[in-house]
Design an enzyme around this catalytic site. Sequence first.
Site, PDB file in Angstrom:
ATOM      1  N   LEU A  90       0.887  -1.159   0.000  1.00 32.67           N
ATOM      2  CA  LEU A  90       0.000   0.000   0.000  1.00 32.67           C
ATOM      3  C   LEU A  90       0.921   1.203   0.000  1.00 32.67           C
ATOM      4  CD1 LEU A  90      -2.782  -0.704   2.671  1.00 32.67           C
ATOM      5  CD2 LEU A  90      -3.168  -0.131   0.274  1.00 32.67           C
ATOM      6  N   ASP A  91       0.658   2.193  -0.837  1.00 35.11           N
ATOM      7  CA  ASP A  91       1.585   3.319  -0.880  1.00 35.11           C
ATOM      8  C   ASP A  91       1.543   4.123   0.430  1.00 35.11           C
ATOM      9  OD1 ASP A  91      -0.711   4.836  -1.158  1.00 35.11           O
ATOM     10  OD2 ASP A  91      -0.353   5.392  -3.233  1.00 35.11           O
ATOM     11  N   LYS A  92       2.534   4.950   0.629  1.00 31.85           N
ATOM     12  CA  LYS A  92       2.721   5.644   1.906  1.00 31.85           C
ATOM     13  C   LYS A  92       1.498   6.445   2.354  1.00 31.85           C
ATOM     14  CE  LYS A  92       6.082   8.616   4.291  1.00 31.85           C
ATOM     15  NZ  LYS A  92       7.359   9.369   4.147  1.00 31.85           N
ATOM     16  N   SER A 144      -1.574   5.828   1.799  1.00 28.40           N
ATOM     17  CA  SER A 144      -2.752   4.973   1.932  1.00 28.40           C
ATOM     18  C   SER A 144      -2.704   4.192   3.242  1.00 28.40           C
ATOM     19  CB  SER A 144      -2.843   4.007   0.746  1.00 28.40           C
ATOM     20  OG  SER A 144      -2.917   4.712  -0.478  1.00 28.40           O
TER      21      SER A 144
END
Length: 243
Positions: A101-103, A105
Amino acid sequence: METKRLNKAISETGFCSRREADRLIEAGKVKVNGTVAGLGVQVTRTDKIEVEGKLITKEVENIYLAFNKPVGIICTTDTSIRDNIIDFIKFPERIFPIGRLDKPSEGLIFLTNDGDIVNKVLRSGNNHEKEYIVSVNRKVTQTFVRQMSEGVPILETVTKKCKVERISDYTFRIVLTQGLNRQIRRMCSYLGYEVTRLQRVRIMNINLDGINVGEYRHFTASETEEINRLVANSDKTMDASFD
């Protein structure tokens, strides 16, 4: 005596995934019985495997964790990177995230020491569902819902058809079986929307229920059984970022 490929043997110790094992082998960082090994080498349970000088042949039971990732945590095993997921969790055994999950999110991500299951879960062709609740900066219209669900051109392709449901004026639910890089954010951006909050609430048969932000729990026996059933016939080749 039974033999297995070196990358599989490494992943089964929980050190890393098969894909990462291949990278380490290609870089000349893996030795078998004191000799630098190449791709495709077969090993037995009596062989001593070293990665970057560390003996890794200790066997541990398979670990499967469901973690509620906070905003700001980075899904990397590189502990030299600030706010990495491994240092945040501080789990006593070596584990790694399945996908990312990107930072900015938040929400559900799996962590494991079972390198054999990683690519089976990640591959978009296996149609494993991931569900998200997304908030945006403009009103969610029926046109937006229709366009998102039918597919949006990003990253030189068109996204697969997916389930999209309006929850409120500025929030919607989306269920993907694909995992293109920053897919939801890119889809929204193409349609003139900016994501203000993105939370993954479910992966396959496991959801966030009962897991506070920043905490994790082990899969239950029934969840593990169901995951293994769902991936039993999955292609192991990875082509998705699971983002």
